[in-house]
Write an enzyme that holds these catalytic residues in place. Structure first.
Site, PDB file in Angstrom:
ATOM      1  N   ASP A  54      -3.028   9.451  15.157  1.00  0.00           N
ATOM      2  CA  ASP A  54      -3.788   8.199  15.137  1.00  0.00           C
ATOM      3  C   ASP A  54      -3.217   7.168  16.119  1.00  0.00           C
ATOM      4  OD1 ASP A  54      -4.459   9.664  12.833  1.00  0.00           O
ATOM      5  OD2 ASP A  54      -4.807   7.860  11.638  1.00  0.00           O
ATOM      6  N   HIS A  56      -5.419   3.923  16.540  1.00  0.00           N
ATOM      7  CA  HIS A  56      -5.952   2.749  15.830  1.00  0.00           C
ATOM      8  C   HIS A  56      -5.856   1.439  16.613  1.00  0.00           C
ATOM      9  CE1 HIS A  56      -7.449   4.320  12.124  1.00  0.00           C
ATOM     10  NE2 HIS A  56      -6.327   4.945  11.836  1.00  0.00           N
ATOM     11  N   ASP A  82      -9.113   8.921  15.503  1.00  0.00           N
ATOM     12  CA  ASP A  82      -8.767   7.565  15.047  1.00  0.00           C
ATOM     13  C   ASP A  82      -8.204   6.711  16.182  1.00  0.00           C
ATOM     14  OD1 ASP A  82      -9.759   8.265  12.582  1.00  0.00           O
ATOM     15  OD2 ASP A  82      -8.023   7.577  11.447  1.00  0.00           O
ATOM     16  N   ASN A 114     -11.935  10.337  11.287  1.00  0.00           N
ATOM     17  CA  ASN A 114     -12.864   9.743  10.314  1.00  0.00           C
ATOM     18  C   ASN A 114     -13.277   8.321  10.707  1.00  0.00           C
ATOM     19  OD1 ASN A 114     -10.065   9.107   9.512  1.00  0.00           O
ATOM     20  ND2 ASN A 114     -10.995   8.042   7.785  1.00  0.00           N
ATOM     21  N   HIS A 115     -12.490   7.657  11.566  1.00  0.00           N
ATOM     22  CA  HIS A 115     -12.878   6.313  12.012  1.00  0.00           C
ATOM     23  C   HIS A 115     -13.845   6.334  13.196  1.00  0.00           C
ATOM     24  CE1 HIS A 115     -10.460   3.419   9.596  1.00  0.00           C
ATOM     25  NE2 HIS A 115      -9.856   4.547   9.280  1.00  0.00           N
TER      26      HIS A 115
END
Length: 306
Positions: A54, A56, A82, A114-115
């Site tokens: 990730d 982010h 992500d 999933n993001h």
């Protein structure tokens, strides 16, 4: 279509954390879609490659990752999703990764997390950031439409299986994954959802996920999946781990997390996994980049199961 020279200028601009124009983002996403539509649900990847978890929206930590791991295209990269939400620089982060993908398509693999979804990005920051930086939601739409084309998983030299989340009770084999129709918004349930949401667990068998999507899966499940598919390892992201990487399930599974001091407050290290020409594994850990002046924002990010 922009030339490599145009792309190089855009990458240079993005490396300075300066967003592209709305028109440039639209063109970039069109170019990326043409590349990603040709890729597979289980995208084959050759070694050597550096595997990342990730990000982010922590742009300056992504730049630190490249400083530690080497710049593209000198280093081949596989990112496990992500890219957006939570950090201050989702726009610049995802723009840079997509621009690098278009410029060096065979050197960079970008998977879906999933993001990378319309629904999640409307809650956790990317949508609001696009509105703030562009004055409308067009850039959000260009990227979230593109996200539908991202591969779900990757397979390094037929041995290391990489994905964002984890396994699914509906999917016993890689061929099951190959047969999914991925070009859609991430569903609320079902096999595609599970690949992006599931987590390994200490308990055997399948369990209900506290996240409200996907499942938990035990060591028995991971070992059987690896055996059935001739795999040596499942590499995944999706969970904060304090050292940046964490072996579990009798080394059938490793979690890689590449956002140091996650949410600018968790105090964790980040890591990336180098897989060499002979499939040897080497983890590189890194701390956050020096803090930049944060943008004027009073966003409240909802707390959410990490």
């Amino acid at each position: 279509m922009p030339s490599n020279g145009d792309l190089d200028r855009q990458i240079e601009q993005l490396m300075e954390c300066k967003p592209l124009s709305e028109a440039d983002v639209r063109t970039l996403c069109d170019q990326a879609r043409a590349i990603l539509v040709e890729e597979y649900n289980v995208q084959p990847v050759k070694c050597p490659v550096t595997v990342c978890g990730d990000i982010h929206g922590q742009f300056y930590d992504l730049i630190e990752l490249f400083r530690i791991g080497g710049n593209a295209p000198d280093t081949n990269y596989l990112f496990m999703g992500d890219y957006v939400d939570r950090g201050y620089y989702s726009v610049e982060t995802v723009s840079l990764l997509v621009a690098l993908k278009v410029r060096y398509r065979d050197r960079l693999t970008i998977l879906r997390g999933n993001h990378e979804s319309r629904q999640i990005t409307q809650v956790y920051g990317f949508y609001d950031e696009c509105l703030r930086k562009y004055g409308n939601a067009n850039v959000w739409k260009y990227f979230t439409d593109l996200f539908d084309y991202l591969p779900l998983t990757a397979l390094i030299e037929s041995q290391v299986f990489c994905l964002h989340g984890g396994l699914s009770p509906s999917l016993d084999t890689l061929d099951n994954i190959r047969s999914l129709d991925r070009i859609q918004e991430v569903p609320h349930e079902g096999p595609m959802c599970d690949l992006l949401w599931s987590d390994p667990d200490d308990r055997c068998g399948w369990g209900i996920s506290p996240r409200g999507a996907g499942y938990t899966f035990g060591q028995d499940i991971a070992a059987q999946f690896n055996h059935n598919n001739g795999l040596s390892l499942i590499s995944r992201a999706h969970q904060l781990v304090m050292e940046g990487f964490n072996w579990c399930q009798d080394k059938n599974v490793v979690t890689v997390f590449s956002a140091p001091n996650y949410c600018y407050r968790c105090g964790n290290m980040a890591a990336i996994l180098e897989i060499g020409e002979n499939m040897e594994q080497n983890f590189l850990q890194f701390d956050p980049a020096p803090r930049q002046v944060e943008p004027d924002t009073t966003r409240k990010t909802p707390d959410y199961f990490l």
